[in-house]
Structure formats: C-alpha cells, structure tokens
Design a protein around this motif. Structure first.
Motif, short mmCIF file in Angstrom:
data_model
loop_
_atom_site.label_atom_id
_atom_site.label_comp_id
_atom_site.label_asym_id
_atom_site.label_seq_id
_atom_site.Cartn_x
_atom_site.Cartn_y
_atom_site.Cartn_z
N LEU A 139 43.73 -50.74 5.45
CA LEU A 139 44.26 -52.26 5.72
C LEU A 139 44.71 -52.35 4.49
N ALA A 140 44.33 -51.90 3.79
CA ALA A 140 45.18 -52.55 2.11
C ALA A 140 46.96 -51.90 2.49
N VAL A 141 47.01 -50.47 2.87
CA VAL A 141 48.49 -50.34 2.88
C VAL A 141 49.35 -50.93 3.91
N VAL A 142 48.87 -51.47 4.77
CA VAL A 142 49.35 -52.00 6.00
C VAL A 142 49.76 -53.11 5.70
N ALA A 143 48.99 -54.23 4.54
CA ALA A 143 48.54 -55.21 4.10
C ALA A 143 49.83 -55.58 3.23
N ASN A 208 37.61 -52.49 15.20
CA ASN A 208 38.04 -51.83 14.43
C ASN A 208 39.21 -51.00 14.42
N LEU A 209 39.69 -49.92 13.59
CA LEU A 209 41.02 -49.23 13.93
C LEU A 209 40.40 -48.28 14.86
N TYR A 210 39.40 -47.25 15.38
CA TYR A 210 38.92 -47.12 16.48
C TYR A 210 38.44 -48.27 17.35
N LYS A 224 46.30 -52.93 17.41
CA LYS A 224 45.66 -55.04 17.67
C LYS A 224 45.08 -55.30 16.62
N ASN A 225 43.96 -54.40 16.38
CA ASN A 225 42.64 -54.89 15.58
C ASN A 225 43.11 -55.28 14.10
N LEU A 226 43.94 -54.00 13.36
CA LEU A 226 44.51 -53.72 12.16
C LEU A 226 45.40 -54.99 12.23
N ILE A 227 45.95 -55.96 12.98
CA ILE A 227 47.11 -56.77 12.65
C ILE A 227 46.33 -58.30 11.99
#
Length: 359
Positions: A139-143, A208-210, A224-227
C-alpha cells in the motif's frame, strides 16, 4: 567514515532503547487486565493469578522490563535451571537459538528477537507482523509511486505556467491536500467513489489485496481494492512533492546553463526534461524517501477505514482487545524501520557529501 557510521548507529540504538522503554512502561500502566480479557466470563481470582504468573505479570515492574529487554536482544542471558530467576530459557519460546557461552547454569544465547505472543490468538507477534506488514508495504509503495508521478507532473506544469490560473489552482489543491486529515479523507473518498459512484467506478468500500473466490477456488489477486487506499494515503505526499518540484524547477530554470541551452536553439521540451528536471529532482527524491518511511508508519487510519489487513488494522484491533504484546511489537517494528531508513539516509548523505561527516 567508520567513525561517522559508528556515531549514527549509536544514536539509532539510543533512540530504539528510548522507544522500547517508553512503550513498555506506557502499556504496563494502562488500565485493563489481559488475564481477565483472555478468560472472559470464566474469570476467577485463581485463574487470573495463574495466567498472570504464566505471563510474568506477577513480578515487579522492573523485573518485567529486564525480561522484556532480554527477549528483544539478539544476544541474551538465561538461566537453565531456576524458573524463579529473572532470565529463564524457554527452549520452545526462543527456538531456534544457538548457545554461545555456558557458565554453570547460565547461558549466553544467540536468537531472533522475541516479541512474545498475542494474548488473544496465542500466535507469535513476529508471525502476525510478518503476515500483515507486506500488505502495508504494498500500500505504501503504490501510494508513493502515485504521489511521485502525479506530484512531479503537476509541479513541472505549475512551474512552466507560473502566476497563471493553472499555478494558482495547483497551489490551492496542494494546500488542501496537506491540510486534509487522513481519517477524514479516507471516509470522504470511500463515500464518494465506493458508495455514491459505485455503479460507475465498481470499487469496493472495504477489501484486501487478496479476495476469497466465491466458487471455492481459493484466493485471487484483486488490485482494484488497492486503488482507493493508495489514493487516500498518497494525497499528503503528493501535495508536498508538487510544491517541492515546482520550487526546484523554478530555481533550475533560472540558472545560467538553462539560458545557454536555450540560446543554442535546443527545443523547450528537451531543455525542461533533459536539463532542468534532471537537476530539480534531487531534493524531490530525497523527500520521497522520507515520505515512504512516514507512509509505512502512518497508514493506520487509512487501513482501518478501508479494512485493509495491514499493520494499521493489527494495531487498532490490539488496542481494542488489550492485546498489548501485538501493539508493542508492531510499534517497535515500525520504529526500527524508521530508524534504519534514517540511518541509511544519513550514510548516503555522508557518502555523497564529505562535509556532512564532519558534523
């Protein structure tokens, strides 16, 4: 250089010791009895006493602190015979370990830091962190990637259109982004994009991611839950990086080598990208490294709102259930991560600029 490295490592160890001490005494003076929480309605005085003795909470606070330090240290001292001693070697608890030195009934062993077990699930805290931290890291890296790409782009556009409506709009949005609390931003974004506009975006308010497959075929990656969590977490660094990029670009564009490049007839796009932007990115990259560390530590509210199964949810659940070992272990892990990143940054500065090593 060796003296500079040793000095930074020493300061880092002092910070860690201070955090360990503060966290231990803070969570051991808070109201609430873990033994009563574990027993629930079955709680009686005898059972509570047995569990507190098993957890080591029947000993004086100073002895508990020494035991906690001994559990955390990779090289620790133990007594193999007398359980009543301060340091007692529990082979199952510390496994795997290596005995370095044996003096009578006392042993010095090498082991992994032991963060103890959860009061509720009885799982090792290190296992809980190992399960939840990758979710927070993703989450932190993508953000951070989102904040870097969008922030640098907006900063460059704002610098090239200084004192226009584009520049003023970017400034207003950046100020709003820096002042917007993460908890409120998470609720607002979830409500707008996952509730009001759900038919258009098809995004989930929680996830969640999975995701578990509805047909019993296990789990599958659901990006898509990561967006929405990444968008929410990236707002504050995006606002900062936008203004930092703009200021760095304005400074770079005012340099003599830029005017020389323009006088030679080089295209404006090449001047901006190949000359100005390359030199303007140094402070931006430095700031991005610090922000990444902050995102790893500060994703608690965002994860809780979106029910993202990372460190934030682990910390909040631990606080609600008085599961002190989980909360303490998570806080210490995040602190260790921040100290390690800061030390690495200092070492890189010292390598790039010898003047820093003289301070």
């Amino acid at each position: 250089m060796l003296r500079y490295i040793a000095k930074r490592l020493f300061y880092g160890l002092l910070v860690l010791l201070g955090v360990v001490t503060l966290v231990f005494f803070l969570f051991n003076v808070l109201p609430g009895d873990p033994a009563r929480m574990m027993l629930g309605q079955r709680a009686d005085a005898e059972s509570i006493e047995i569990i507190n003795r098993d957890l080591g909470r029947d000993r004086p606070l100073g002895v508990q602190y020494l035991n906690y330090l001994n559990d955390l240290l990779p090289i620790s001292v133990h007594n193999n015979r007398d359980v009543s001693d301060y340091f007692y070697l529990d082979a199952e608890k510390y496994a795997p370990y290596t005995t370095l030195l044996r003096l009578g009934s006392t042993s010095v062993v090498l082991k992994a830091p032991y963060l103890r077990r959860s009061y509720q699930s009885q799982r090792k805290v290190s296992e809980i962190i190992a399960t939840s931290f990758p979710q927070t890291a993703v989450l932190a890296v993508v953000a951070m990637i989102f904040a870097l790409v969008v922030g640098v782009t907006l900063g460059v556009i704002s610098a090239l259109h200084k004192d226009t409506w584009i520049d003023r709009t970017t400034l207003v949005l950046s100020t709003l982004g820096m002042s917007l609390p993460s908890f409120f931003a998470a609720i607002l974004i979830a409500w707008v994009f996952a509730y009001l506009l759900a038919d258009i975006t098809h995004l989930n308010m929680f996830g969640n991611l999975y995701t578990v497959d509805d047909y019993g075929c296990g789990e599958y990656l659901d990006l898509k839950n990561l967006i929405l969590p990444a968008l929410t977490l990236g707002i504050r660094p995006l606002a900062t990086l936008t203004q930092l990029t703009k200021n760095s670009m304005l400074e770079a564009l005012s340099q003599d080598y830029i005017r020389t490049a323009r006088a030679k007839g080089i295209s404006r796009r090449r001047v901006v990208v190949r000359h100005a932007l390359r030199n303007a990115l140094n402070p931006v990259v430095t700031s991005a490294g610090g922000w990444l560390a902050s995102l790893l530590a500060g994703a608690v509210f965002v994860e809780y709102v979106f029910d993202w199964k990372g460190m934030g949810v682990v910390i909040v659940d631990g606080l609600e259930k008085y599961d002190f070992p989980v909360v303490m272990g998570a806080i210490l892990f995040v602190c260790l991560l921040l100290v390690a990143i800061n030390i690495l940054t200092d070492l890189i500065y010292g390598w790039l600029d010898p003047r820093v090593r003289m301070q």
